[in-house]
Structures are given as C-alpha cells and as structure tokens.
Design a protein around this motif. Sequence first.
Motif, PDB file in Angstrom:
ATOM      1  N   GLY A 155      19.214  -7.306 -19.129  1.00  0.00           N
ATOM      2  CA  GLY A 155      17.976  -8.024 -18.833  1.00  0.00           C
ATOM      3  C   GLY A 155      17.440  -7.829 -17.431  1.00  0.00           C
ATOM      4  O   GLY A 155      16.571  -8.581 -16.993  1.00  0.00           O
ATOM      5  N   LEU A 156      17.914  -6.828 -16.708  1.00  0.00           N
ATOM      6  CA  LEU A 156      17.487  -6.606 -15.329  1.00  0.00           C
ATOM      7  C   LEU A 156      16.335  -5.603 -15.270  1.00  0.00           C
ATOM      8  O   LEU A 156      16.307  -4.633 -16.024  1.00  0.00           O
ATOM      9  N   VAL A 157      15.409  -5.849 -14.362  1.00  0.00           N
ATOM     10  CA  VAL A 157      14.281  -4.934 -14.181  1.00  0.00           C
ATOM     11  C   VAL A 157      13.992  -4.774 -12.691  1.00  0.00           C
ATOM     12  O   VAL A 157      14.405  -5.595 -11.866  1.00  0.00           O
ATOM     13  N   ASP A 162      17.868  -2.370  -9.313  1.00  0.00           N
ATOM     14  CA  ASP A 162      18.239  -1.414  -8.258  1.00  0.00           C
ATOM     15  C   ASP A 162      19.330  -1.986  -7.362  1.00  0.00           C
ATOM     16  O   ASP A 162      20.267  -1.267  -6.967  1.00  0.00           O
ATOM     17  N   ASP A 163      19.209  -3.276  -7.043  1.00  0.00           N
ATOM     18  CA  ASP A 163      20.221  -3.914  -6.184  1.00  0.00           C
ATOM     19  C   ASP A 163      21.588  -3.943  -6.856  1.00  0.00           C
ATOM     20  O   ASP A 163      22.619  -3.707  -6.207  1.00  0.00           O
ATOM     21  N   ALA A 165      22.621  -1.841  -9.092  1.00  0.00           N
ATOM     22  CA  ALA A 165      23.109  -0.453  -9.100  1.00  0.00           C
ATOM     23  C   ALA A 165      23.754  -0.096  -7.763  1.00  0.00           C
ATOM     24  O   ALA A 165      24.774   0.618  -7.721  1.00  0.00           O
ATOM     25  N   LYS A 166      23.190  -0.595  -6.673  1.00  0.00           N
ATOM     26  CA  LYS A 166      23.779  -0.343  -5.348  1.00  0.00           C
ATOM     27  C   LYS A 166      25.146  -1.014  -5.232  1.00  0.00           C
ATOM     28  O   LYS A 166      26.074  -0.448  -4.630  1.00  0.00           O
ATOM     29  N   GLU A 167      25.275  -2.206  -5.795  1.00  0.00           N
ATOM     30  CA  GLU A 167      26.577  -2.884  -5.758  1.00  0.00           C
ATOM     31  C   GLU A 167      27.618  -2.108  -6.562  1.00  0.00           C
ATOM     32  O   GLU A 167      28.776  -2.010  -6.161  1.00  0.00           O
ATOM     33  N   VAL A 168      27.191  -1.552  -7.685  1.00  0.00           N
ATOM     34  CA  VAL A 168      28.108  -0.741  -8.490  1.00  0.00           C
ATOM     35  C   VAL A 168      28.582   0.470  -7.686  1.00  0.00           C
ATOM     36  O   VAL A 168      29.756   0.850  -7.727  1.00  0.00           O
ATOM     37  N   ALA A 169      27.664   1.068  -6.927  1.00  0.00           N
ATOM     38  CA  ALA A 169      28.039   2.203  -6.080  1.00  0.00           C
ATOM     39  C   ALA A 169      29.052   1.779  -5.013  1.00  0.00           C
ATOM     40  O   ALA A 169      29.981   2.544  -4.678  1.00  0.00           O
ATOM     41  N   ILE A 170      28.890   0.563  -4.485  1.00  0.00           N
ATOM     42  CA  ILE A 170      29.843   0.053  -3.499  1.00  0.00           C
ATOM     43  C   ILE A 170      31.217  -0.123  -4.136  1.00  0.00           C
ATOM     44  O   ILE A 170      32.252   0.229  -3.550  1.00  0.00           O
ATOM     45  N   SER A 186      18.798   2.148 -20.024  1.00  0.00           N
ATOM     46  CA  SER A 186      18.960   1.997 -18.580  1.00  0.00           C
ATOM     47  C   SER A 186      19.629   3.239 -18.002  1.00  0.00           C
ATOM     48  O   SER A 186      20.613   3.742 -18.539  1.00  0.00           O
ATOM     49  N   SER A 187      19.078   3.735 -16.889  1.00  0.00           N
ATOM     50  CA  SER A 187      19.614   4.969 -16.274  1.00  0.00           C
ATOM     51  C   SER A 187      20.002   4.759 -14.818  1.00  0.00           C
ATOM     52  O   SER A 187      20.182   5.729 -14.081  1.00  0.00           O
ATOM     53  N   ARG A 188      20.131   3.498 -14.395  1.00  0.00           N
ATOM     54  CA  ARG A 188      20.371   3.221 -12.980  1.00  0.00           C
ATOM     55  C   ARG A 188      21.842   3.263 -12.584  1.00  0.00           C
ATOM     56  O   ARG A 188      22.156   3.261 -11.412  1.00  0.00           O
ATOM     57  N   PHE A 189      22.741   3.269 -13.550  1.00  0.00           N
ATOM     58  CA  PHE A 189      24.142   3.025 -13.225  1.00  0.00           C
ATOM     59  C   PHE A 189      24.991   4.292 -13.319  1.00  0.00           C
ATOM     60  O   PHE A 189      26.055   4.316 -13.950  1.00  0.00           O
ATOM     61  N   ALA A 190      24.527   5.319 -12.635  1.00  0.00           N
ATOM     62  CA  ALA A 190      25.240   6.600 -12.658  1.00  0.00           C
ATOM     63  C   ALA A 190      26.605   6.511 -11.987  1.00  0.00           C
ATOM     64  O   ALA A 190      27.495   7.327 -12.258  1.00  0.00           O
TER      65      ALA A 190
END
Length: 222
Positions: A155-157, A162-163, A165-170, A186-190
């Motif tokens: 449910g995120l947009v 984006d925020d 996704a940045k936490e996932v990268a951390i 969704s394609s943000r969580f590479a």
Amino acid sequence: VRACVRASGGAGAGGGGGGGAGVGACVHACLPGCLPRWLAACGAAVPQLSGRGLGHTGGTLDKMESIPGWCATLEPDAMVEVLAMRDRIAEIAERHAPSRRYWAVVGSGPNLIAAREVRIKLSELCYKSIPADATEDKKHIDLSAEPLILVCATGLVGSTADDIAKEVAIYRAHRAAPVVIADAGSSRFADALDVITVPRVHPQLSFVLSTMVGHLFGYEAA
C-alpha cells in the motif's frame, strides 16, 4: 461496545433506522474492517450488522464510504490469491529462515499493525524472541546480528515507498536479509533478498495481505 452504544444514543435513538447510526452499525464499525471479509473468504457465514442501501440516505457504511479515501471492504479474491502463493512463500522461507538465527519484522503506518501481528505469530510458531519496529526506527533491531527482516511494505506510494526502499538498502548494507512484502508491480526493492508480491487493494486494507503472508511464512519456517 458501551462507547458505541453511547455514541449511537442507545437502541432508541435511530437503532437500525434512518435517525442514527444504530448499535449494530457501531459494533460492526469497531471491528477490524477486514474481519468479516476474511472470515467469508474462509467459507464462514458472516452477518452484515451495519446497514447499506437504506432508502435514499443510504446505510451507515454508505455514508462512511462517501468520505474520500475511506474503504470498508477487502475483496476475498485477493485473500484467496495470497493463500494460493503458499508454495512460493515456502520456498522463500526455506531459503532464508534456517541460516538466520535472529529475525525481526518491520512496517510503517498500517503496516506496523501487520508487523506486530506477524511478530506474535512467528514467536509462537518458531519459539523465537522477535522484535517488531517501525521500518525507519530500527531501535529494537540489532543489525550487527545480520538478522532476517520481514518488511511489510504494501500500500505504499510515492516518497513513502522510496523511503522504505532506502531503509531496505540500509538493512542489506549491514548484511541483514530483508524479505519485502509489497504490492504487485512494485519495482523499488531491488536491494531485498526476496520480494513477495500481493494483489493491489485499497491502501487502507493492504496491511491485511501483509499479515497473511507473514503468517504463511511462519507456518513454513516452523
């Protein structure tokens, strides 16, 4: 329930009619909005306590759904589709759960509700002490332990997605193992090790699907 009765003015103040909300409608509205549909998806008979289509004014739920963005229902088909994903969820659980001693569950907004519920189920099934936290907080998660982290992110947009996704990268930078539950497409969580996608539903109710995935993950990980 007593508060609902007071709010409705009691049974005499428009109880079930056009003069007020009615006790049944208040009780129904106090329940999690997904619960009746969830039970129905499992084949149970669920009564509709609150009114719909009551003359030209509409029922209580009709009035509430006239508020922009407010939604009272979650289609059972979406839940059935998630249940059909059990084999894929089992593969992901088998891939990541055995090799990670420490686990955590995170989510933000409504997804924090899902994270806390999933934490309880994982703890019960797998006999682990598992923290749950807001995705951006991390204060209860020991990243140095390189944990498996279930990220409830449905449910995120926009910038919110984006925020996250940045936490996932951390998480990944700390050698944790983030597994993200996200909306289809969704394609943000590479940076996630794995992404479990669920059907897109109303953002207010999508956390229910996160919870279902988390429960299935727990059953398979156990």
